[in-house]
Design a protein around this motif. Structure first.
Motif, PDB file in Angstrom:
ATOM      1  N   LYS A  47       0.842  -1.209   0.000  1.00  0.00           N
ATOM      2  CA  LYS A  47       0.000   0.000   0.000  1.00  0.00           C
ATOM      3  C   LYS A  47       0.869   1.248   0.000  1.00  0.00           C
ATOM      4  O   LYS A  47       0.598   2.209  -0.724  1.00  0.00           O
ATOM      5  N   ALA A  50       2.274   1.714  -3.469  1.00  0.00           N
ATOM      6  CA  ALA A  50       1.235   2.221  -4.372  1.00  0.00           C
ATOM      7  C   ALA A  50       0.996   3.707  -4.128  1.00  0.00           C
ATOM      8  O   ALA A  50       0.855   4.486  -5.075  1.00  0.00           O
ATOM      9  N   ASP A  51       0.967   4.119  -2.870  1.00  0.00           N
ATOM     10  CA  ASP A  51       0.746   5.529  -2.531  1.00  0.00           C
ATOM     11  C   ASP A  51       1.902   6.407  -3.007  1.00  0.00           C
ATOM     12  O   ASP A  51       1.683   7.497  -3.540  1.00  0.00           O
ATOM     13  N   VAL A  55      -0.451   4.942  -7.789  1.00  0.00           N
ATOM     14  CA  VAL A  55      -1.129   3.910  -8.571  1.00  0.00           C
ATOM     15  C   VAL A  55      -2.000   3.086  -7.634  1.00  0.00           C
ATOM     16  O   VAL A  55      -1.850   3.143  -6.420  1.00  0.00           O
ATOM     17  N   SER A  56      -2.910   2.320  -8.213  1.00  0.00           N
ATOM     18  CA  SER A  56      -3.746   1.471  -7.371  1.00  0.00           C
ATOM     19  C   SER A  56      -2.934   0.256  -6.925  1.00  0.00           C
ATOM     20  O   SER A  56      -1.994  -0.174  -7.604  1.00  0.00           O
ATOM     21  N   ASP A  59      -3.175  -2.458  -9.547  1.00  0.00           N
ATOM     22  CA  ASP A  59      -2.296  -2.267 -10.703  1.00  0.00           C
ATOM     23  C   ASP A  59      -0.834  -2.520 -10.341  1.00  0.00           C
ATOM     24  O   ASP A  59      -0.086  -3.094 -11.124  1.00  0.00           O
ATOM     25  N   LYS A  76      -3.235   6.191 -10.711  1.00  0.00           N
ATOM     26  CA  LYS A  76      -4.504   5.755 -10.111  1.00  0.00           C
ATOM     27  C   LYS A  76      -5.672   6.515 -10.746  1.00  0.00           C
ATOM     28  O   LYS A  76      -5.618   7.731 -10.902  1.00  0.00           O
ATOM     29  N   GLY A  77      -6.699   5.787 -11.125  1.00  0.00           N
ATOM     30  CA  GLY A  77      -7.881   6.392 -11.731  1.00  0.00           C
ATOM     31  C   GLY A  77      -7.767   6.620 -13.232  1.00  0.00           C
ATOM     32  O   GLY A  77      -8.734   7.013 -13.869  1.00  0.00           O
ATOM     33  N   HIS A  79      -6.706   4.973 -17.019  1.00  0.00           N
ATOM     34  CA  HIS A  79      -6.730   3.636 -17.600  1.00  0.00           C
ATOM     35  C   HIS A  79      -6.268   3.654 -19.039  1.00  0.00           C
ATOM     36  O   HIS A  79      -6.483   4.630 -19.757  1.00  0.00           O
TER      37      HIS A  79
END
Length: 140
Positions: A47, A50-51, A55-56, A59, A76-77, A79
């Motif tokens: 996590k 990702a932060d 990114v998610s 992903d 993130k968000g 695509h």
């Protein structure tokens, strides 16, 4: 996938292993093991990674370059759904993943917007009407 994504994101953000390790609270050696696939981070470190990269978590762990036509992991968000071919009458097929994420169903009306400098965009009719209503409330 995870190790490749981690390496690519770290390099894309011009970070050394030492810098990234410090940001997530591990040693450089531990981060190196994540990148070589010798070990995997726990969920909290995933996590944090990702932060750091915006990114998610999904992903970071599962993204495959082939999904995005060989392009890097999107923020993130955002695509990359792949390529579609325009038919003789201008029709396209919206990829299933895009339809699922944006809740596009058969019979929905989509509005196509265009900017000659930036390209085309689509918005669901319902989404545009809600946007217009909220704008009217805020200005009215």
């Amino acid at each position: 996938m995870f190790a490749d994504n981690l390496i690519e994101l770290r390099k894309y953000h011009n970070m050394s292993q030492e810098e990234l390790a410090e940001k997530i609270g591990v040693s450089r050696q531990t981060l190196s093991k994540y990148e070589t696939g010798d070990s995997l981070p726990d969920i909290e470190k995933c996590k944090a990674l990702a932060d750091v990269f915006g990114v998610s978590l999904d992903d970071l762990i599962n993204y495959e370059k082939s999904e995005g036509m060989g392009l890097a992991l999107p923020p993130k968000g955002k695509h990359i759904f792949g390529m579609v071919k325009v038919g003789d009458k201008g029709q396209i097929v919206i990829p299933a993943k895009a339809r699922k994420i944006f809740h596009i169903n058969p019979g929905d009306n989509l509005i196509i917007l265009g900017d000659e400098a930036q390209g085309l965009a689509m918005i669901k009719e319902k989404g545009l009407l809600e946007l217009l209503r909220s704008t009217k409330k805020n200005n009215g």
